[in-house]
Write an enzyme that holds these catalytic residues in place. Structure first.
Site, PDB file in Angstrom:
ATOM      1  N   ASP A  95      18.142 -29.409  35.962  1.00  0.00           N
ATOM      2  CA  ASP A  95      17.447 -28.366  36.718  1.00  0.00           C
ATOM      3  C   ASP A  95      18.472 -27.401  37.332  1.00  0.00           C
ATOM      4  OD1 ASP A  95      15.205 -27.148  37.775  1.00  0.00           O
ATOM      5  OD2 ASP A  95      14.766 -28.702  39.239  1.00  0.00           O
ATOM      6  N   HIS A  96      17.973 -26.468  38.144  1.00  0.00           N
ATOM      7  CA  HIS A  96      18.808 -25.441  38.806  1.00  0.00           C
ATOM      8  C   HIS A  96      20.283 -25.825  38.986  1.00  0.00           C
ATOM      9  CE1 HIS A  96      15.496 -22.903  40.286  1.00  0.00           C
ATOM     10  NE2 HIS A  96      14.822 -24.033  40.253  1.00  0.00           N
ATOM     11  N   GLU A 169      14.812 -25.787  47.751  1.00  0.00           N
ATOM     12  CA  GLU A 169      14.871 -26.987  46.939  1.00  0.00           C
ATOM     13  C   GLU A 169      16.313 -27.444  46.897  1.00  0.00           C
ATOM     14  OE1 GLU A 169      12.519 -28.278  43.126  1.00  0.00           O
ATOM     15  OE2 GLU A 169      14.198 -27.060  42.510  1.00  0.00           O
ATOM     16  N   HIS A 212       9.350 -22.763  45.745  1.00  0.00           N
ATOM     17  CA  HIS A 212       9.584 -24.210  45.736  1.00  0.00           C
ATOM     18  C   HIS A 212       8.978 -24.840  46.988  1.00  0.00           C
ATOM     19  CE1 HIS A 212      13.263 -23.427  43.032  1.00  0.00           C
ATOM     20  NE2 HIS A 212      12.386 -24.080  42.304  1.00  0.00           N
ATOM     21  N   HIS A 249       8.376 -22.429  37.627  1.00  0.00           N
ATOM     22  CA  HIS A 249       9.001 -23.180  38.729  1.00  0.00           C
ATOM     23  C   HIS A 249       8.101 -23.093  39.957  1.00  0.00           C
ATOM     24  CE1 HIS A 249      13.316 -23.821  37.498  1.00  0.00           C
ATOM     25  NE2 HIS A 249      12.829 -23.152  36.482  1.00  0.00           N
ATOM     26  N   ASN A 271       7.719 -27.077  35.995  1.00  0.00           N
ATOM     27  CA  ASN A 271       8.494 -28.027  36.789  1.00  0.00           C
ATOM     28  C   ASN A 271       7.644 -28.628  37.904  1.00  0.00           C
ATOM     29  OD1 ASN A 271      10.539 -27.104  35.197  1.00  0.00           O
ATOM     30  ND2 ASN A 271      11.826 -26.379  36.860  1.00  0.00           N
TER      31      ASN A 271
HETATM   32 ZN   LIG Z   1      12.910 -24.505  40.289  1.00  0.00          ZN
END
Ligand SMILES: [Zn+2]
Length: 341
Positions: A95-96, A169, A212, A249, A271
């Site tokens: 992820d990110h 996040e 998020h 997201h 996600n």
């Molecule tokens: Zn994300």
């Protein structure tokens, strides 16, 4: 089945786009949460994506090591072995990863995949996200191009982000404002730069007000039509084959009609983290409250070993998280869509 290879992962994405469904990509931080995802996907007869964040990798490596690549590798190795017991395909993703963390997560993982390929073994991960959304678009894409050229040689898919996902996040807070909505101009530039790398494949997290975390109804203003504007622009300029594979997201707490509209515009991966975190913890909280005199040694008593054995309450978390994964698959119109025969 083992983890999907590049060919199968590409086919998964094609089928999803044509069938207007999407794969849940669920963040995991432990063997138990990874097992929950496998259980939920298998229960839905759906393929899906297991992903590890920078913080999740660091956590999985242990609190005195805190090596995000090591933890991600450990989880991926487990999934490679465990997934063979399930009749579905799994893709592994990270992820990110912001530019300043590439050397701590994505690059070591690509090196690991390169070592494995050189030894005739399958890739460790299928795809990695580079999140350059905090940078000006040109710098974001300069880095993305360099990565994608290397990924293309290794059957890896790159995920990038244009626009900014709001909220917080893993300790990273997205900036609020206009960048919460990706513009068609930005996505045309993405296509111009990245489609020039022949044979490469990427996913685009275009933002349409996503945030998020989870908020009370009404706090988040999603505009899925932004995705359609971006797709129309790119198809108009570069043709049908340039259509994006989009990633949603910050989907936790979204309304079903917003999710479905996003799927209609080409979202193939959504996600999930916040909602599955809550699903895991909720029954554990219930267990602790209803067995407080078992999990604690109250008034000189000795507690109840069966109640405080971590397996007892972690199994509750695993089961509830698996159910939440099944719900996500259903909301993403993916039930029964596995390519595994
Ligand atoms: Zn994300």
């Amino acid at each position: 089945m083992p983890v999907a290879d590049y060919k199968i992962y590409c086919e998964m994405l094609e089928r999803a786009r044509k069938g207007r469904y999407a794969y849940p990509a669920i963040n995991v931080t432990s063997l138990t949460t990874a097992n929950a995802v496998l259980k939920g996907l298998a229960g839905s007869k759906s393929d899906g994506i297991i992903q590890v964040s920078t913080g999740g990798g660091a956590f999985a490596s242990g609190s005195s090591v805190k090596d995000m690549a090591l933890g991600a590798i450990s989880i991926a190795e487990h999934v490679h072995r465990a997934a063979e017991r399930y009749p579905i395909y799994i893709a592994l993703h990270t992820d990110h990863c912001q530019a300043d963390k590439l050397d701590k997560l994505v690059i070591p993982l690509v090196e690991e995949t390169e070592r494995r390929r050189a030894a005739g073994r399958p890739n460790l991960f299928n795809s990695h996200m580079f999140d350059g959304s905090a940078l000006p678009l040109k710098e974001n894409l300069d880095i993305a191009v360099t990565l994608l050229e290397r990924f293309q040689k290794n059957d890896l898919i790159l995920e990038i982000e244009a626009g900014v996902v709001g909220g917080e996040e893993d300790g990273v807070t997205g900036e609020a404002g206009a960048k919460l909505y990706t513009t068609p101009e930005d996505t045309l530039e993405v296509a111009r730069r990245l489609n020039a790398i022949s044979g490469a494949r990427y996913l685009l997290a275009a933002t349409f007000g996503n945030v998020h975390g989870v908020y009370k109804p009404g706090a988040v203003k999603l505009r899925p039509a932004v995705l359609k504007e971006c797709q129309d622009a790119v198809i108009g300029r570069f043709g049908q084959s340039a259509q994006f594979d989009l990633v949603f997201h910050g989907g936790s707490g979204s309304e079903l009609h917003e999710i479905h509209e996003a799927l209609d515009y080409g979202v193939v991966k959504m996600n999930l983290d916040t909602d599955t975190q809550y699903a895991f913890t909720r029954p554990i909280a219930g267990h602790m409250f209803s067995h407080y005199d078992g999990v604690l040694k109250v008034d000189g008593e000795v507690g109840d070993k069966k109640a405080y054995d971590p397996r007892t309450w972690m199994a509750l978390g695993e089961a509830a998280m698996a159910e939440r994964v099944k719900r996500a698959v259903s909301e993403l119109r993916g039930t029964g869509t596995t390519l595994f025969k």
